[in-house]
Enzyme design. Sequence first.
Site, PDB file in Angstrom:
ATOM      1  N   GLU A 410       0.804  -1.228   0.000  1.00  0.00           N
ATOM      2  CA  GLU A 410       0.000   0.000   0.000  1.00  0.00           C
ATOM      3  C   GLU A 410       0.837   1.279   0.000  1.00  0.00           C
ATOM      4  OE1 GLU A 410      -3.100   0.526  -0.408  1.00  0.00           O
ATOM      5  OE2 GLU A 410      -4.262  -1.220   0.253  1.00  0.00           O
ATOM      6  N   GLU A 486      -4.458 -10.300  -0.314  1.00  0.00           N
ATOM      7  CA  GLU A 486      -5.263 -10.244   0.912  1.00  0.00           C
ATOM      8  C   GLU A 486      -6.702 -10.528   0.510  1.00  0.00           C
ATOM      9  OE1 GLU A 486      -4.746  -6.488   3.028  1.00  0.00           O
ATOM     10  OE2 GLU A 486      -2.579  -6.564   2.679  1.00  0.00           O
TER      11      GLU A 486
HETATM   12  C1  IPT Z   1      -5.373  -3.547   3.570  1.00  0.00           C
HETATM   13  C2  IPT Z   1      -3.971  -3.465   4.115  1.00  0.00           C
HETATM   14  O1  IPT Z   1      -3.025  -3.874   3.191  1.00  0.00           O
HETATM   15  C3  IPT Z   1      -3.780  -4.239   5.363  1.00  0.00           C
HETATM   16  O2  IPT Z   1      -2.585  -3.827   5.960  1.00  0.00           O
HETATM   17  C4  IPT Z   1      -4.927  -4.058   6.285  1.00  0.00           C
HETATM   18  O3  IPT Z   1      -5.047  -2.712   6.613  1.00  0.00           O
HETATM   19  C5  IPT Z   1      -6.166  -4.504   5.597  1.00  0.00           C
HETATM   20  O4  IPT Z   1      -6.377  -3.770   4.461  1.00  0.00           O
HETATM   21  C6  IPT Z   1      -7.384  -4.333   6.450  1.00  0.00           C
HETATM   22  O5  IPT Z   1      -7.295  -4.864   7.702  1.00  0.00           O
HETATM   23  S1  IPT Z   1      -5.744  -1.988   2.854  1.00  0.00           S
HETATM   24  C7  IPT Z   1      -7.481  -1.837   2.855  1.00  0.00           C
HETATM   25  C8  IPT Z   1      -7.925  -0.506   3.375  1.00  0.00           C
HETATM   26  C9  IPT Z   1      -8.014  -2.102   1.484  1.00  0.00           C
END
Ligand code: IPT
Length: 963
Positions: A410, A486
Amino acid sequence: MTVSAWYEALSPCPAARPARAWCDSDAETLSLDGLWRFRFAGRADGPTDFAATEFDDAAWTDLPVPAHWQLHGHGAPAYTNTRYPFPLDPPRVPDENPTGDYRRVFDLPTGWAAGRTLLRLGGVDSAARIWLNGTEVGQTTGSRLVTEFDVTDLLRSGAPNVLAIRVVQWSAGSYLEDQDMWWLSGIFRGVDLVARPAEDALDDVTVRAGYDHRTGAGTLRVTASAPARVRVPELGVDAAAGEFVTLQHVEPWSAESPRLYDATVSSGTETVRLRVGFRTVAITDGLLTVNGQPLLFNGVNRHEFHPDRGRALTEEDMLADVLLMKQHNINAVRTSHYPPHPRFLELCDEYGLWVVDECDLETHGFWLAEWRGNPADDARWEQLCVDRMRRMVERDKNHPSIVLWSLGNESGSGRNLAAMARWTREHDPSRPLLYERDWSCRDVDVYSRMYLTVADVEAIGRAAEAPLADAALDARRRAMPFIHAEYAHAMGNGPGNLREYQDLYEKYPRLQGGFVWEWIDHGLRASTADGQEFYAYGGDFGEIEHDGNFVADGLLFPDRTPSPGLLDLKKVFEPVRMSADGDGLRVANHYGVRDLAHLEFRWLLEADGQEVARGVLDVPDVTAGASVRVTLPLLPQTRGEAFVTVRAVLAADEPWAKAGQEVAWSQLAVAADPIPPAPARLRVHSSADGIQVGPGLFDARDGRLRHLGGFAVAGPTLQVWRAPTDNDRAPHGEALEPVWRSLGLDHLRHRVDAVEVADEALVVRTRVAPVGTDLALLATYTWTALGDDRLGLAVAVEPVGPWACPLPMLGVLFGLPDTLTGVEWFGRGPGESYPDTGLANRVGRFYRTVTDLQTPYVFPQENGRRAAVRWATVTDGQGAGVRVSGPAPFGLTVRPWRTEALDRAAHPTDLRPDGHTWLTLDAGHHGIGSASCGPGVLPAYLLPAAPARLDLELHVLGQGDAG
Ligand code: IPT
């Protein structure tokens, strides 16, 4: 004059030694871990006189190293997800800059045989300035990376040495470290003195060990920073460092079969021990392969976390993570979002996990400024960005488990990411690159995204994703393998629909799996004024800016007990699939390379949840990717509903679990329950006390059940509300909670329209409705007496009006005395299940206390429902109580408090038993989804407001206590 401080510099520390591999050497090391002297200040510009050897630190306190000072009473933890907790003015940081001054006095051991001595800092958050015996040594930046200094000329033998370190919380590096986690500072990884031989020191060693899957041959080349011999006794290798060795036959390394060969590199003055794993990573025909075998990542994103220690993990914590991953069929880990402690990677090599090693880089908070000034795209930050990548790759390059490098998380897109990729390709061409955020994939080798819907993932599987504007980049990306970096945000109750994602990953070769977000809840252990423990989240430390419980979104609770989500994931990731095949069993081997010889297949026949027979199945050997049909033994006749459960368990101990550990299971229905003839109905009696229907005594005015046998009863009332889950609240998704609340579903009005007494039935008609609308649910209760101790209840629900949203749930609530504390049920269990979760649960007979039926989510929310229940008893210690059953399975939730209390609670410690055992029997729940960050509930799992029925029988057991 501009006041700019040392920690705002935009270059890596020039005094630091070049990055190198983390080596297990026979040269001496001296750990400086333990209690240090410590002083905390709110600013970083205090005098540096504490660096002087003679400085008197008697007024200071003690602080352990490694540790975070916030977890030892200095300053406070703070949680933000993306927003920086300081103004964006890179590289400047606020004057309020929490600072820790550290001092440690040590003696060099007698006979410290070092030509040169290095001071090694494993991890300091976020920047430090270091002095030894009063002279400045250098500075660190890059919290989750090693920094080493040559301190030979400053060390004293025969007199104590004084190491002084000033650590600041905020530095230029903080702009590169905006990961979604607690802001925690200090020296949080080990500090060592590392002896280097005067001559021929093996400062750096690089291993390249490849495997040719067509011939079974291995290739090995170990280069070293000094002339040396490389020996692998098991393979008869004795070669010069730098020599290219070909081996006719080696056993390859894989996560399933993590074969390591012990090797040494010796220069005469130093020996480095290595554990070599032979494997070749390649992208071939659009697929990411290791040893010619396409990978399927059954992965999780892992932060380093412990509820008391934060990111300062012990070896036991790291081992616990690895063992838990292996035991839950996880085969891959993304080190979100920074390189972990190096010991964790050694454990991954040893126990077998595919690793995506991620650089310590995240600039997420710049999105709030529309990416203006993003350090990842600003030439002045290039050196710092590349330095981070270099230090990760050099430190970790020798791990066979690492199959991909990740540039970070990110950080938008930009030139410095390209520079990091360039440097990496030049220095380690053996591993492909991943970076999720630049969707053009300009700098990387695999396409990866986060939190896509099932439909979007499927489109990528078919290579039918929306095109990029640039045709060349689009063609390049379309030919890349896809990794879901993710997905399935495991916050609170959920995640839902894991199966749908896995089915796609297994269907389309291009989809090579992904990494569930995330491994563990980052709840910090805290206690209430009256000493009850709970896990704190954002805001609990008085932060002004915070993101609440978004920090608690893991598959493990903070104390590392598996959540229901992890158990579901284990089921979805099973490496062996078993299903009915005619009157036999189909056993499919989903491993990449392993056969099934290490598993024993145990079967168990149960009728009404009670064992009838058991045995072991004879399963012929099945190679990876193949399947076989197995005949089942002739089963004895049973009565009632019967299932055969087949469990594949470890036949012998493995390094990560004992023999008997369950790896996969399946359940086959063998006999259904015959529907019993409807019992004759008894007459309904009216008296001065009320209306008597079998064991039920009703209030003649409102038709409510007052007593069931001797038990006082509250209710039943129609129940549609559930304490919103994190996925209903959906901070980063489509939120249903506000829709439901604004409609008033959390405070419905209940009206009784008719109480009709017939010969053989009591009919109570109610209208349940939100205020201020013309929407309603008409609920009709038909009560019948099926015996002196048995009461029949049919609930029919008819919606009125154009309901535009799904209902949270639909059921009836009974309040029973709190003397009823034990629940036994025949249905799915032992864990909780919602329409799109609970895959881990099988049909059986289970018992839990009411207390143990509650799932302790860090943020209280709907939990604990048991699904597909055929019957349940809620009893006291003497067997008195109520049995509930129905012709069709129903949902069962039993709580010592009301839904409203659960809804109001901010922490589990807010919940107090209210004197009732609350029993909810439901006809359905809305699904769970994963909208806390990602897509909502799939259409198949919605609970629309539609006509519904719930047929129940309430049976009084033993003697109820009148009252
Ligand atoms: C995404 C992040 O990469 C991760 O670190 C964590 O924040 C996760 O989301 C949520 O728990 S970014 C998200 C705002 C799309």
